[in-house]
Design a protein around this motif. Structure first.
Motif, PDB file in Angstrom:
ATOM      1  N   ASN A  57      73.927  51.299  54.391  1.00 43.87           N
ATOM      2  CA  ASN A  57      74.174  52.016  55.399  1.00 43.87           C
ATOM      3  C   ASN A  57      74.991  53.010  55.512  1.00 43.87           C
ATOM      4  OD1 ASN A  57      76.024  52.039  58.219  1.00 43.87           O
ATOM      5  ND2 ASN A  57      74.023  51.011  58.813  1.00 43.87           N
ATOM      6  N   TYR A 121      66.897  48.348  57.371  1.00 44.48           N
ATOM      7  CA  TYR A 121      67.504  48.578  58.563  1.00 44.48           C
ATOM      8  C   TYR A 121      68.164  50.176  58.368  1.00 44.48           C
ATOM      9  CZ  TYR A 121      70.971  48.696  62.015  1.00 44.48           C
ATOM     10  OH  TYR A 121      71.741  49.059  63.288  1.00 44.48           O
ATOM     11  N   SER A 122      68.828  50.540  57.408  1.00 42.97           N
ATOM     12  CA  SER A 122      69.316  51.834  57.320  1.00 42.97           C
ATOM     13  C   SER A 122      68.527  52.874  56.283  1.00 42.97           C
ATOM     14  CB  SER A 122      70.556  51.590  56.700  1.00 42.97           C
ATOM     15  OG  SER A 122      71.482  50.807  57.287  1.00 42.97           O
ATOM     16  N   ARG A 127      63.812  52.752  57.982  1.00 40.98           N
ATOM     17  CA  ARG A 127      65.058  52.882  58.606  1.00 40.98           C
ATOM     18  C   ARG A 127      64.838  52.115  60.221  1.00 40.98           C
ATOM     19  NH1 ARG A 127      69.720  55.431  58.356  1.00 40.98           N
ATOM     20  NH2 ARG A 127      70.411  56.637  60.237  1.00 40.98           N
ATOM     21  N   LYS A 129      66.842  51.015  62.221  1.00 41.64           N
ATOM     22  CA  LYS A 129      67.996  51.365  63.003  1.00 41.64           C
ATOM     23  C   LYS A 129      67.679  52.796  64.058  1.00 41.64           C
ATOM     24  CE  LYS A 129      71.924  52.816  62.032  1.00 41.64           C
ATOM     25  NZ  LYS A 129      73.267  52.801  61.460  1.00 41.64           N
ATOM     26  N   GLU A 130      66.622  53.487  63.481  1.00 39.61           N
ATOM     27  CA  GLU A 130      65.981  54.717  64.374  1.00 39.61           C
ATOM     28  C   GLU A 130      64.899  54.286  65.215  1.00 39.61           C
ATOM     29  OE1 GLU A 130      67.553  58.632  63.684  1.00 39.61           O
ATOM     30  OE2 GLU A 130      68.003  58.022  61.725  1.00 39.61           O
ATOM     31  N   PRO A 132      64.108  52.241  68.146  1.00 40.06           N
ATOM     32  CA  PRO A 132      64.413  51.211  69.095  1.00 40.06           C
ATOM     33  C   PRO A 132      63.092  50.892  69.764  1.00 40.06           C
ATOM     34  CG  PRO A 132      64.589  53.726  69.681  1.00 40.06           C
ATOM     35  CD  PRO A 132      64.440  53.505  68.243  1.00 40.06           C
ATOM     36  N   ASP A 135      65.913  48.313  66.426  1.00 41.38           N
ATOM     37  CA  ASP A 135      67.198  48.429  65.977  1.00 41.38           C
ATOM     38  C   ASP A 135      68.050  47.111  66.557  1.00 41.38           C
ATOM     39  OD1 ASP A 135      67.146  49.494  68.526  1.00 41.38           O
ATOM     40  OD2 ASP A 135      68.677  50.892  68.208  1.00 41.38           O
ATOM     41  N   THR A 193      68.888  55.799  68.519  1.00 41.98           N
ATOM     42  CA  THR A 193      69.120  54.087  68.729  1.00 41.98           C
ATOM     43  C   THR A 193      68.608  53.959  69.890  1.00 41.98           C
ATOM     44  OG1 THR A 193      71.372  54.882  69.882  1.00 41.98           O
ATOM     45  CG2 THR A 193      71.369  54.761  67.471  1.00 41.98           C
TER      46      THR A 193
END
Length: 237
Positions: A57, A121-122, A127, A129-130, A132, A135, A193
């Motif tokens: 992350n 996740y990162s 990815r 987390k980007e 939504p 995330d 996000t």
């Protein structure tokens, strides 16, 4: 020594207890007994696993972290980046070996998914987390998978109580509200996000509904947990 200090920093010592604690809760619900392999997994889910979860992350969140007063910025050189990635691979192998040694399909599947979701996740190209609302959803999945690892030592994962699913939804709500708190810095860094894409009010409402669902449908008997759910629902509203 410098490498060890770096790994300690990126693993965020305060976060070492999170995955082992969720694992132990699952282990408790399965009415199992401690074995060498379960102890090994508890240990691996602390400092080693945190290198994957938080270290990766930090590698890919530099743009937003440097704008966020709530976070300590870590600026890595190329050698340090390689070190974190290689140690993450090593830890992933150790986690998988500990899981394969159980000869438990539920444990192996949960571990594979835990490693994959934690990393992607990162990390690009996925990815999460980007993407939504994935995330927030992925954070609830991580909780559920860590619980499943512990639970698998005494039962199959498809026997997990319904209340745990609603608690996992509550974890999604916690992440969503965290995205609201980081709205300004994420927007400035160009990170997509749940709060940036759908707006702070929508993300807060998602958090409120997540905790309300846990409060109303989880059927948790301990009053203080329900008080917490009710407090969070009110706060997010």
């Amino acid at each position: 020594m410098q490498s060890l200090i770096l790994l300690l920093k990126v693993s965020r010592p305060l976060g070492w207890v999170v995955a082992p604690l969720v694992f132990v809760i699952g282990f408790y619900y399965s009415n199992s007994y401690l074995t060498l392999l379960s102890i090994v997994q508890i240990i691996l889910l602390s400092f080693p696993f945190s290198i994957i979860l938080y270290g990766i992350n930090d590698l890919y969140d530099y743009d937003s972290d440097r704008l966020n007063p709530r976070k300590k910025i870590l600026n890595f050189n190329e050698e340090e980046r390689v070190l974190i990635k290689r140690v993450s691979i090593l830890v992933s192998i150790l986690l998988l070996l500990s899981s394969i040694a159980t000869l438990n399909l539920s444990n192996i599947l949960s571990m594979l998914l835990l490693i994959a979701v934690s990393y992607y996740y990162s990390a690009p190209p996925i990815r999460l987390k980007e993407r939504p609302p994935l995330d927030s959803i992925s954070n609830g999945i991580l909780f559920f998978l860590a619980f499943s690892l512990g639970y698998s030592f005494g039962n199959q994962i498809w026997d997990i109580p319904l209340k745990i699913y609603f608690v996992a939804i509550g974890v999604m709500g916690i992440h969503s509200f965290g995205a609201v708190m980081d709205y300004s810095v994420d927007q400035a860094a160009g990170h997509r996000t749940i709060a940036v894409v759908f707006g702070k009010r929508a993300a807060s409402m998602f958090s409120c509904l997540a905790f309300l669902s846990a409060l109303l449908f989880a059927n948790i008997e301990r009053p203080y947990i329900n008080y917490y759910f009710a407090f969070c629902s009110t706060l997010f509203l």
